[in-house]
Write a protein that holds these residues in place. Sequence first.
Motif, PDB file in Angstrom:
ATOM      1  N   LEU A 112       0.826  -1.211   0.000  1.00 43.21           N
ATOM      2  CA  LEU A 112       0.000   0.000   0.000  1.00 43.21           C
ATOM      3  C   LEU A 112       0.863   1.266   0.000  1.00 43.21           C
ATOM      4  N   ASP A 113       1.949   1.260   0.769  1.00 44.60           N
ATOM      5  CA  ASP A 113       2.858   2.409   0.788  1.00 44.60           C
ATOM      6  C   ASP A 113       3.514   2.602  -0.578  1.00 44.60           C
ATOM      7  N   ALA A 114       3.953   1.503  -1.178  1.00 45.01           N
ATOM      8  CA  ALA A 114       4.602   1.580  -2.489  1.00 45.01           C
ATOM      9  C   ALA A 114       3.624   2.067  -3.552  1.00 45.01           C
ATOM     10  N   GLU A 115       2.422   1.531  -3.512  1.00 46.62           N
ATOM     11  CA  GLU A 115       1.404   1.944  -4.484  1.00 46.62           C
ATOM     12  C   GLU A 115       1.055   3.426  -4.314  1.00 46.62           C
ATOM     13  N   ALA A 116       0.974   3.890  -3.072  1.00 46.22           N
ATOM     14  CA  ALA A 116       0.676   5.301  -2.812  1.00 46.22           C
ATOM     15  C   ALA A 116       1.786   6.204  -3.349  1.00 46.22           C
ATOM     16  N   THR A 117       3.027   5.789  -3.184  1.00 44.86           N
ATOM     17  CA  THR A 117       4.149   6.588  -3.691  1.00 44.86           C
ATOM     18  C   THR A 117       4.124   6.649  -5.217  1.00 44.86           C
ATOM     19  N   VAL A 118       3.881   5.510  -5.863  1.00 47.61           N
ATOM     20  CA  VAL A 118       3.820   5.485  -7.328  1.00 47.61           C
ATOM     21  C   VAL A 118       2.644   6.323  -7.815  1.00 47.61           C
ATOM     22  N   ASP A 119       1.496   6.209  -7.160  1.00 50.58           N
ATOM     23  CA  ASP A 119       0.335   7.026  -7.534  1.00 50.58           C
ATOM     24  C   ASP A 119       0.615   8.515  -7.340  1.00 50.58           C
ATOM     25  N   ARG A 166      13.739  10.273  -6.310  1.00 53.56           N
ATOM     26  CA  ARG A 166      14.077   9.150  -7.182  1.00 53.56           C
ATOM     27  C   ARG A 166      14.176   7.863  -6.378  1.00 53.56           C
ATOM     28  N   GLN A 167      14.820   7.960  -5.223  1.00 53.98           N
ATOM     29  CA  GLN A 167      15.008   6.766  -4.396  1.00 53.98           C
ATOM     30  C   GLN A 167      13.666   6.222  -3.908  1.00 53.98           C
ATOM     31  N   GLU A 168      12.789   7.112  -3.441  1.00 51.99           N
ATOM     32  CA  GLU A 168      11.459   6.661  -2.989  1.00 51.99           C
ATOM     33  C   GLU A 168      10.704   5.978  -4.125  1.00 51.99           C
ATOM     34  N   LEU A 169      10.734   6.596  -5.299  1.00 46.07           N
ATOM     35  CA  LEU A 169      10.035   6.027  -6.448  1.00 46.07           C
ATOM     36  C   LEU A 169      10.672   4.704  -6.863  1.00 46.07           C
ATOM     37  N   MET A 178      12.534  13.317 -14.396  1.00 40.35           N
ATOM     38  CA  MET A 178      11.474  12.594 -13.694  1.00 40.35           C
ATOM     39  C   MET A 178      10.156  12.627 -14.474  1.00 40.35           C
ATOM     40  N   PHE A 179       9.907  13.723 -15.182  1.00 36.90           N
ATOM     41  CA  PHE A 179       8.658  13.824 -15.932  1.00 36.90           C
ATOM     42  C   PHE A 179       8.644  12.881 -17.139  1.00 36.90           C
ATOM     43  N   ASP A 180       9.814  12.641 -17.745  1.00 33.36           N
ATOM     44  CA  ASP A 180       9.886  11.770 -18.919  1.00 33.36           C
ATOM     45  C   ASP A 180       9.669  10.299 -18.571  1.00 33.36           C
ATOM     46  N   LEU A 181       9.776   9.958 -17.301  1.00 35.58           N
ATOM     47  CA  LEU A 181       9.610   8.568 -16.875  1.00 35.58           C
ATOM     48  C   LEU A 181       8.144   8.157 -16.737  1.00 35.58           C
ATOM     49  N   LEU A 182       7.245   9.099 -16.824  1.00 37.13           N
ATOM     50  CA  LEU A 182       5.823   8.836 -16.574  1.00 37.13           C
ATOM     51  C   LEU A 182       5.274   7.634 -17.348  1.00 37.13           C
ATOM     52  N   PRO A 183       5.468   7.524 -18.663  1.00 37.27           N
ATOM     53  CA  PRO A 183       4.898   6.358 -19.368  1.00 37.27           C
ATOM     54  C   PRO A 183       5.475   5.025 -18.872  1.00 37.27           C
ATOM     55  N   ARG A 184       6.742   5.018 -18.539  1.00 38.08           N
ATOM     56  CA  ARG A 184       7.380   3.781 -18.062  1.00 38.08           C
ATOM     57  C   ARG A 184       6.869   3.401 -16.670  1.00 38.08           C
ATOM     58  N   VAL A 185       6.674   4.394 -15.808  1.00 39.98           N
ATOM     59  CA  VAL A 185       6.171   4.122 -14.456  1.00 39.98           C
ATOM     60  C   VAL A 185       4.718   3.650 -14.534  1.00 39.98           C
TER      61      VAL A 185
END
Length: 143
Positions: free
Chosen positions: A40-47, A64-67, A102-109
């Motif tokens: 749940l914590d990981a999903e919240a961070t990704v969201d 970056r590390q948290e993500l 960080m913004f360019d990573l959006l589709p990959r995340v």
Amino acid sequence: MTIPSRKAYKQADEAAAFAHIKALAEKEPVDDEAASELWLDAEATVDAYIDAAESRSMDLLPSRQELGESCFWLLFQTKILRDDEHYRLIVELLSPQLGLSMFDLLPRVRKLREAALDALEAMVKKPPMDRPIAPQACEDDLF
């Protein structure tokens, strides 16, 4: 004395990321409650990252590390960590010297998140092998 090349710096940086990933894997949750909380914590961070990246808000972006750690946990817990594309993203996020937008990573995340959620759904639908399956009633049963 030679000056280290860019390749040497990249290799050292990736080695640090691999060591970080190994350390995370060694902290695998020991019970279902801890695993659920970690998920749940990981999903919240990704969201939170996805929301911040969509709105182009630097203030709301996780580090970056948290993500990277959150993406790792989503894949690790769903047993799809070996997907090269997603694993590469985690390595990039956990490589401290690698320059990233960080913004360019959006589709990959987003793609990583969807893969993790799909794998979680498949895990929920599939009965675990370590739990005995209850016998099914049939018309020959006396009770």
